[in-house]
Design a protein around this motif. Structure first.
Motif, PDB file in Angstrom:
ATOM      1  N   MET A  43       0.841  -1.192   0.000  1.00  0.00           N
ATOM      2  CA  MET A  43       0.000   0.000   0.000  1.00  0.00           C
ATOM      3  C   MET A  43       0.882   1.251   0.000  1.00  0.00           C
ATOM      4  O   MET A  43       1.909   1.292   0.659  1.00  0.00           O
ATOM      5  CB  MET A  43      -0.910  -0.006   1.232  1.00  0.00           C
ATOM      6  N   ASP A  44       0.447   2.273  -0.719  1.00  0.00           N
ATOM      7  CA  ASP A  44       1.154   3.545  -0.787  1.00  0.00           C
ATOM      8  C   ASP A  44       1.134   4.212   0.602  1.00  0.00           C
ATOM      9  O   ASP A  44       0.122   4.183   1.293  1.00  0.00           O
ATOM     10  CB  ASP A  44       0.410   4.421  -1.803  1.00  0.00           C
ATOM     11  N   THR A  45       2.250   4.799   0.997  1.00  0.00           N
ATOM     12  CA  THR A  45       2.305   5.473   2.302  1.00  0.00           C
ATOM     13  C   THR A  45       2.758   6.914   2.139  1.00  0.00           C
ATOM     14  O   THR A  45       3.791   7.176   1.515  1.00  0.00           O
ATOM     15  CB  THR A  45       3.295   4.753   3.255  1.00  0.00           C
ATOM     16  N   GLY A  48      -9.937  11.479  -1.081  1.00  0.00           N
ATOM     17  CA  GLY A  48     -10.099  10.062  -1.396  1.00  0.00           C
ATOM     18  C   GLY A  48      -8.806   9.265  -1.383  1.00  0.00           C
ATOM     19  O   GLY A  48      -8.776   8.122  -1.860  1.00  0.00           O
ATOM     20  N   TYR A  49      -7.740   9.824  -0.821  1.00  0.00           N
ATOM     21  CA  TYR A  49      -6.468   9.086  -0.749  1.00  0.00           C
ATOM     22  C   TYR A  49      -6.669   7.826   0.102  1.00  0.00           C
ATOM     23  O   TYR A  49      -7.134   7.902   1.242  1.00  0.00           O
ATOM     24  CB  TYR A  49      -5.385   9.988  -0.135  1.00  0.00           C
ATOM     25  N   GLU A  50      -6.293   6.660  -0.442  1.00  0.00           N
ATOM     26  CA  GLU A  50      -6.581   5.402   0.254  1.00  0.00           C
ATOM     27  C   GLU A  50      -5.369   4.777   0.918  1.00  0.00           C
ATOM     28  O   GLU A  50      -5.469   3.770   1.611  1.00  0.00           O
ATOM     29  CB  GLU A  50      -7.215   4.402  -0.726  1.00  0.00           C
ATOM     30  N   GLY A  51      -4.184   5.372   0.691  1.00  0.00           N
ATOM     31  CA  GLY A  51      -2.962   4.804   1.280  1.00  0.00           C
ATOM     32  C   GLY A  51      -2.871   5.090   2.771  1.00  0.00           C
ATOM     33  O   GLY A  51      -3.755   5.707   3.369  1.00  0.00           O
ATOM     34  N   ARG A  56      -7.323  12.665   2.883  1.00  0.00           N
ATOM     35  CA  ARG A  56      -8.481  11.776   3.088  1.00  0.00           C
ATOM     36  C   ARG A  56      -9.719  12.333   2.382  1.00  0.00           C
ATOM     37  O   ARG A  56     -10.458  11.584   1.740  1.00  0.00           O
ATOM     38  CB  ARG A  56      -8.764  11.610   4.580  1.00  0.00           C
ATOM     39  N   CYS A  93      -2.988  13.515  -5.025  1.00  0.00           N
ATOM     40  CA  CYS A  93      -4.175  12.748  -5.450  1.00  0.00           C
ATOM     41  C   CYS A  93      -4.492  12.959  -6.933  1.00  0.00           C
ATOM     42  O   CYS A  93      -5.579  12.557  -7.386  1.00  0.00           O
ATOM     43  CB  CYS A  93      -5.377  13.140  -4.609  1.00  0.00           C
ATOM     44  N   ASN A 141     -10.503   8.838  10.617  1.00  0.00           N
ATOM     45  CA  ASN A 141     -10.001   8.965   9.246  1.00  0.00           C
ATOM     46  C   ASN A 141      -8.755   8.120   8.982  1.00  0.00           C
ATOM     47  O   ASN A 141      -8.067   8.323   7.971  1.00  0.00           O
ATOM     48  CB  ASN A 141      -9.712  10.435   8.936  1.00  0.00           C
ATOM     49  N   ASN A 142      -8.502   7.209   9.914  1.00  0.00           N
ATOM     50  CA  ASN A 142      -7.377   6.289   9.732  1.00  0.00           C
ATOM     51  C   ASN A 142      -6.064   7.035   9.446  1.00  0.00           C
ATOM     52  O   ASN A 142      -5.333   6.703   8.523  1.00  0.00           O
ATOM     53  CB  ASN A 142      -7.718   5.298   8.604  1.00  0.00           C
TER      54      ASN A 142
END
Ligand code: FAD
Length: 392
Positions: free
Chosen positions: A1-3, A24-27, A21, A311, A70-71
């Motif tokens: 996963m992208d960090t 929509g950034y999912e990393g 976030r 993004c 938001n992780n």
């Protein structure tokens, strides 16, 4: 996963994490800062924190639940000491490392220190962090604190002068330039503000150089000026500007010049490393030349630009830079950048006390400054036009 790793969890870093976030950034997002507190707003430190009898509380930029919901991995009290661009890893002060695909530097700035004889005496304060403000508040409240000297008539210096004079202190502001707030505001506004503060009891000494400090034991008791004048001082606040925190970037070989050099997407000389907020220097379409801007609004705008670039989203539409200050009952607000203007129009009223200043270059409205006119801001913001359009 992208960090994505963000170094610095002030207003720039925290907003970058939040906007990633939102975009929509999912990393994975790691938001790392060396301070212990939950990311907080600095403006109250020179305003509300120095006033009132209640013990002040930090103003969080986001509640703790925001980071969990938001992780976003919020890492506090962790200092980064090295960026390894080849291995794409950063190293913490305890020797541990973590990898990044994208890195955002949001390391902020640090108060410029006095470099004269006696500069390490007790009673000389600087203001950047929560602890600085708590220490200053306590010192101001001390029974033996009567004579307060502010070195530097910039925004922070004048805010502390306002708080001190409200508490009945004898306040002297010493400035090396010919006027207050010379870096950020026009003479029309600074004259208005200086006169109001003078009326409130603040004494200004302009065009003065600090030679050193007089001591009583290990404590400060006077400020010595180059012209031989001695100003009595129980407490000194040095507000002589800030220097960008670029050591990590420089050591990593990133281009720096009074800030970390960035392009219009906030990319540094390494395309996978961004820099935002007080530590970054680059173009701003509202003024010619490279700029490093130290305001909350700039930190948030640059966080949004970097997050959009990461993004692959369109760059946000430009909005004029802005800052505000609260000075002894005056709400000072500025839009645009007060540079490169050749025409000044100013309208002042006495009752109510208010001021509106327009700074123009030819037909172009470059910047505006107001005192006690918050309702004018949205109209004025629309009237300010950019100095140059950057190619999309
Ligand atoms: P910072 O807020 O400085 O955050 C950077 C963070 O990165 C810090 O917590 C720092 O400790 C951390 N860090 C740095 N290096 C490392 C490392 N190696 N490892 C880990 N962490 C690191 N602006 C306005 O617009 N209006 C105001 O009224 C106003 N009032 C102000 C009053 C005061 C007292 C101060 C100090 C500033 C004020 N400002 C105001 C300016 C505004 O607060 C700043 O422009 C803004 O805080 C910049 O945000 P930043 O995130 O870029 O930097």
């Amino acid at each position: 996963m992208d960090t994505t790793v963000i170094i610095g969890n002030g207003v720039a870093g925290t907003n970058a994490a939040a906007t990633l976030r939102k975009n929509g950034y999912e990393g994975a997002i790691k938001l790392i800062g060396e301070e212990v507190a939950l990311p907080y707003q600095r403006p109250p430190l020179s305003k509300a924190w120095l006033r009132g009898s209640d013990r002040p509380q930090p103003t969080p930029i986001r509640p703790l639940s925001f980071f969990q919901d938001n992780n976003i991995e919020l890492m506090r009290a962790r200092k980064i000491v090295k960026i390894d661009r080849t291995k794409r890893r950063i190293r913490f002060s305890d020797g541990k490392t973590t990898k990044f695909d994208t890195l955002i530097l949001a390391t902020g700035a640090a108060p410029r220190r006095l470099d004269v004889q006696g500069a390490d005496l007790k009673g000389i304060h600087y203001l950047r962090h929560l602890g600085d403000s708590a220490g200053l508040r306590q010192a101001l409240a001390g029974a033996d604190c009567n004579d307060v000297v502010i070195i530097g008539a910039g925004v922070i210096g004048l805010e502390v002068a306002s708080a001190a004079v409200e508490q009945g202190k004898t306040v002297t502001v010493i400035e090396s330039a010919a006027r207050a707030m010379a870096r950020v505001a026009s003479p029309a506004t600074t004259n208005f503000v200086t006169q109001s503060l003078t009326d409130a009891g603040v004494k200004f000494l302009f065009n003065k150089k600090i030679e050193g400090f007089g001591a009583a034991g290990h404590r400060i008791c006077a400020v010595n000026l180059g012209d031989g004048t001695e100003v009595k001082a129980d407490l000194v606040l040095a507000g002589i500007g800030a220097t960008p925190n670029v050591a990590l970037a420089e050591a990593a070989g990133l281009e720096c010049d009074n800030g970390i050099c960035v392009d219009q997407d906030m990319r540094t000389s390494d395309p996978k490393i961004f820099a935002i907020g007080d530590c970054a220097r680059g173009d701003n379409i509202y003024a010619p030349g490279k700029l490093r801007i130290e305001t909350v609004h700039n930190a948030i705008s640059q966080a949004q630009i970097a997050a959009a670039a990461i993004c692959n989203k369109e760059r946000p539409a430009p909005v004029p830079p802005r800052f505000w200050s609260d000075l002894k009952g005056m709400k000072v607000q500025a839009l645009g950048i007060a540079a490169g203007y050749d025409l000044v129009r100013s309208d002042a009223t006495q009752d109510p006390s208010a001021l509106e200043v327009h700074l123009k270059c030819g037909d172009r409205l470059v910047a505006t400054e107001t005192v006690n006119l918050p309702s004018r801001q949205s109209t004025l913001a629309k009237a300010i036009s950019p100095a140059a359009l950057i190619d999309a």
